[in-house]
Design a protein around this motif. Structure first.
Motif, PDB file in Angstrom:
ATOM      1  N   THR A  10       0.839  -1.189   0.000  1.00  0.00           N
ATOM      2  CA  THR A  10       0.000   0.000   0.000  1.00  0.00           C
ATOM      3  C   THR A  10       0.879   1.247   0.000  1.00  0.00           C
ATOM      4  O   THR A  10       2.058   1.197   0.362  1.00  0.00           O
ATOM      5  N   ARG A  11       0.272   2.365  -0.375  1.00  0.00           N
ATOM      6  CA  ARG A  11       0.993   3.643  -0.368  1.00  0.00           C
ATOM      7  C   ARG A  11      -0.023   4.734  -0.106  1.00  0.00           C
ATOM      8  O   ARG A  11      -1.157   4.665  -0.604  1.00  0.00           O
ATOM      9  N   TYR A  12       0.389   5.744   0.639  1.00  0.00           N
ATOM     10  CA  TYR A  12      -0.506   6.834   1.013  1.00  0.00           C
ATOM     11  C   TYR A  12       0.171   8.177   0.791  1.00  0.00           C
ATOM     12  O   TYR A  12       1.392   8.301   0.930  1.00  0.00           O
ATOM     13  N   THR A  13      -0.629   9.184   0.528  1.00  0.00           N
ATOM     14  CA  THR A  13      -0.092  10.526   0.546  1.00  0.00           C
ATOM     15  C   THR A  13       0.121  10.930   2.003  1.00  0.00           C
ATOM     16  O   THR A  13      -0.583  10.451   2.904  1.00  0.00           O
ATOM     17  N   ASP A  14       1.077  11.791   2.244  1.00  0.00           N
ATOM     18  CA  ASP A  14       1.466  12.109   3.620  1.00  0.00           C
ATOM     19  C   ASP A  14       0.311  12.655   4.457  1.00  0.00           C
ATOM     20  O   ASP A  14       0.217  12.368   5.657  1.00  0.00           O
ATOM     21  N   SER A  15      -0.560  13.434   3.847  1.00  0.00           N
ATOM     22  CA  SER A  15      -1.602  14.106   4.624  1.00  0.00           C
ATOM     23  C   SER A  15      -2.648  13.150   5.199  1.00  0.00           C
ATOM     24  O   SER A  15      -3.421  13.541   6.076  1.00  0.00           O
ATOM     25  N   VAL A  16      -2.701  11.920   4.722  1.00  0.00           N
ATOM     26  CA  VAL A  16      -3.707  10.978   5.236  1.00  0.00           C
ATOM     27  C   VAL A  16      -3.080   9.819   5.995  1.00  0.00           C
ATOM     28  O   VAL A  16      -3.812   8.980   6.549  1.00  0.00           O
ATOM     29  N   LYS A  17      -1.775   9.752   6.031  1.00  0.00           N
ATOM     30  CA  LYS A  17      -1.125   8.652   6.743  1.00  0.00           C
ATOM     31  C   LYS A  17      -1.546   8.630   8.204  1.00  0.00           C
ATOM     32  O   LYS A  17      -1.582   9.654   8.867  1.00  0.00           O
ATOM     33  N   GLY A  18      -1.879   7.446   8.696  1.00  0.00           N
ATOM     34  CA  GLY A  18      -2.320   7.290  10.067  1.00  0.00           C
ATOM     35  C   GLY A  18      -3.797   7.555  10.270  1.00  0.00           C
ATOM     36  O   GLY A  18      -4.347   7.267  11.337  1.00  0.00           O
ATOM     37  N   ARG A  19      -4.474   8.110   9.258  1.00  0.00           N
ATOM     38  CA  ARG A  19      -5.906   8.388   9.366  1.00  0.00           C
ATOM     39  C   ARG A  19      -6.736   7.551   8.386  1.00  0.00           C
ATOM     40  O   ARG A  19      -7.847   7.147   8.709  1.00  0.00           O
ATOM     41  N   PHE A  20      -6.222   7.337   7.207  1.00  0.00           N
ATOM     42  CA  PHE A  20      -6.934   6.592   6.166  1.00  0.00           C
ATOM     43  C   PHE A  20      -6.303   5.217   5.986  1.00  0.00           C
ATOM     44  O   PHE A  20      -5.087   5.062   6.105  1.00  0.00           O
ATOM     45  N   THR A  21      -7.135   4.241   5.651  1.00  0.00           N
ATOM     46  CA  THR A  21      -6.648   2.904   5.372  1.00  0.00           C
ATOM     47  C   THR A  21      -7.324   2.365   4.117  1.00  0.00           C
ATOM     48  O   THR A  21      -8.557   2.348   4.044  1.00  0.00           O
ATOM     49  N   ILE A  22      -6.511   1.947   3.163  1.00  0.00           N
ATOM     50  CA  ILE A  22      -7.044   1.317   1.958  1.00  0.00           C
ATOM     51  C   ILE A  22      -7.042  -0.191   2.166  1.00  0.00           C
ATOM     52  O   ILE A  22      -6.096  -0.746   2.741  1.00  0.00           O
ATOM     53  N   SER A  23      -8.091  -0.837   1.744  1.00  0.00           N
ATOM     54  CA  SER A  23      -8.167  -2.288   1.862  1.00  0.00           C
ATOM     55  C   SER A  23      -8.977  -2.832   0.696  1.00  0.00           C
ATOM     56  O   SER A  23      -9.579  -2.062  -0.056  1.00  0.00           O
ATOM     57  N   LYS A  24      -8.999  -4.146   0.568  1.00  0.00           N
ATOM     58  CA  LYS A  24      -9.730  -4.751  -0.539  1.00  0.00           C
ATOM     59  C   LYS A  24     -10.237  -6.118  -0.139  1.00  0.00           C
ATOM     60  O   LYS A  24      -9.669  -6.778   0.721  1.00  0.00           O
ATOM     61  N   ASP A  25     -11.324  -6.489  -0.751  1.00  0.00           N
ATOM     62  CA  ASP A  25     -11.886  -7.827  -0.603  1.00  0.00           C
ATOM     63  C   ASP A  25     -11.892  -8.423  -2.004  1.00  0.00           C
ATOM     64  O   ASP A  25     -12.795  -8.148  -2.804  1.00  0.00           O
ATOM     65  N   ASN A  26     -10.863  -9.210  -2.290  1.00  0.00           N
ATOM     66  CA  ASN A  26     -10.716  -9.733  -3.648  1.00  0.00           C
ATOM     67  C   ASN A  26     -11.893 -10.630  -4.041  1.00  0.00           C
ATOM     68  O   ASN A  26     -12.299 -10.636  -5.203  1.00  0.00           O
ATOM     69  N   ALA A  27     -12.438 -11.351  -3.078  1.00  0.00           N
ATOM     70  CA  ALA A  27     -13.555 -12.247  -3.381  1.00  0.00           C
ATOM     71  C   ALA A  27     -14.782 -11.465  -3.827  1.00  0.00           C
ATOM     72  O   ALA A  27     -15.585 -11.945  -4.623  1.00  0.00           O
ATOM     73  N   LYS A  28     -14.923 -10.241  -3.321  1.00  0.00           N
ATOM     74  CA  LYS A  28     -16.071  -9.408  -3.675  1.00  0.00           C
ATOM     75  C   LYS A  28     -15.725  -8.383  -4.743  1.00  0.00           C
ATOM     76  O   LYS A  28     -16.573  -7.564  -5.116  1.00  0.00           O
ATOM     77  N   ASN A  29     -14.487  -8.396  -5.222  1.00  0.00           N
ATOM     78  CA  ASN A  29     -14.040  -7.394  -6.203  1.00  0.00           C
ATOM     79  C   ASN A  29     -14.351  -5.981  -5.734  1.00  0.00           C
ATOM     80  O   ASN A  29     -14.840  -5.142  -6.508  1.00  0.00           O
ATOM     81  N   THR A  30     -14.067  -5.736  -4.480  1.00  0.00           N
ATOM     82  CA  THR A  30     -14.388  -4.442  -3.887  1.00  0.00           C
ATOM     83  C   THR A  30     -13.196  -3.926  -3.106  1.00  0.00           C
ATOM     84  O   THR A  30     -12.502  -4.699  -2.442  1.00  0.00           O
ATOM     85  N   MET A  31     -12.944  -2.640  -3.198  1.00  0.00           N
ATOM     86  CA  MET A  31     -11.917  -2.023  -2.360  1.00  0.00           C
ATOM     87  C   MET A  31     -12.573  -0.938  -1.518  1.00  0.00           C
ATOM     88  O   MET A  31     -13.666  -0.461  -1.829  1.00  0.00           O
ATOM     89  N   TYR A  32     -11.887  -0.577  -0.462  1.00  0.00           N
ATOM     90  CA  TYR A  32     -12.439   0.338   0.525  1.00  0.00           C
ATOM     91  C   TYR A  32     -11.422   1.416   0.881  1.00  0.00           C
ATOM     92  O   TYR A  32     -10.211   1.233   0.738  1.00  0.00           O
ATOM     93  N   LEU A  33     -11.927   2.511   1.374  1.00  0.00           N
ATOM     94  CA  LEU A  33     -11.087   3.537   1.972  1.00  0.00           C
ATOM     95  C   LEU A  33     -11.741   3.912   3.298  1.00  0.00           C
ATOM     96  O   LEU A  33     -12.778   4.578   3.314  1.00  0.00           O
ATOM     97  N   GLN A  34     -11.143   3.452   4.382  1.00  0.00           N
ATOM     98  CA  GLN A  34     -11.614   3.822   5.711  1.00  0.00           C
ATOM     99  C   GLN A  34     -10.962   5.144   6.084  1.00  0.00           C
ATOM    100  O   GLN A  34      -9.733   5.242   6.085  1.00  0.00           O
ATOM    101  N   MET A  35     -11.781   6.129   6.376  1.00  0.00           N
ATOM    102  CA  MET A  35     -11.285   7.464   6.671  1.00  0.00           C
ATOM    103  C   MET A  35     -11.677   7.829   8.094  1.00  0.00           C
ATOM    104  O   MET A  35     -12.868   7.933   8.405  1.00  0.00           O
ATOM    105  N   ASN A  36     -10.690   7.994   8.941  1.00  0.00           N
ATOM    106  CA  ASN A  36     -10.901   8.372  10.333  1.00  0.00           C
ATOM    107  C   ASN A  36     -10.327   9.751  10.601  1.00  0.00           C
ATOM    108  O   ASN A  36      -9.515  10.263   9.825  1.00  0.00           O
TER     109      ASN A  36
END
Length: 119
Positions: free
Chosen positions: A58-84
């Protein structure tokens, strides 16, 4: 061809959280990158986060590091962005995107989902 459809945007107060989803369909095969970008009014589109479809890189821009998380569910062909810990400066239209296998260019884009963070 790959089709991408985002969902999950909305209005949230500063400090709150949102989870964006991006459902992919079409010719999904091999290893490629999936990413999130955003564009605020009057500003250029900017990179937010990316992940490889195969593996855990994974890779993030500096301004979101520690707050945003990218993830994916390959079985569902879906990716996510959790933003805290959202901030007003995170307000933008958020787009998911994907490259073709072996490519570094994002060729496939979703229609976008609006995220608005209020004080």
């Amino acid at each position: 061809q790959v089709q991408l459809v985002e969902s999950g945007g909305g209005l949230v107060q500063a400090g709150g959280s949102l989870r964006l989803s991006c459902a992919a369909s079409g010719r999904i095969f091999g290893d490629f990158a999936v990413g999130w970008f955003r564009q605020a009014p009057g500003k250029a589109r900017e990179f937010v986060a990316e992940a490889m479809w195969v593996g855990r890189a994974t890779r993030y821009t500096d301004s979101v590091k520690g707050r945003f998380t990218i993830s994916k569910d390959n079985a569902k062909n879906t990716m996510y962005l959790q933003m805290n810990s959202l901030k007003p400066e995170d307000t933008a239209m958020y787009y998911c995107a994907a490259t073709a296998p072996g490519s570094t260019s994002y060729n496939y884009w979703g229609q976008g989902t609006q995220v608005t963070v209020s004080l």
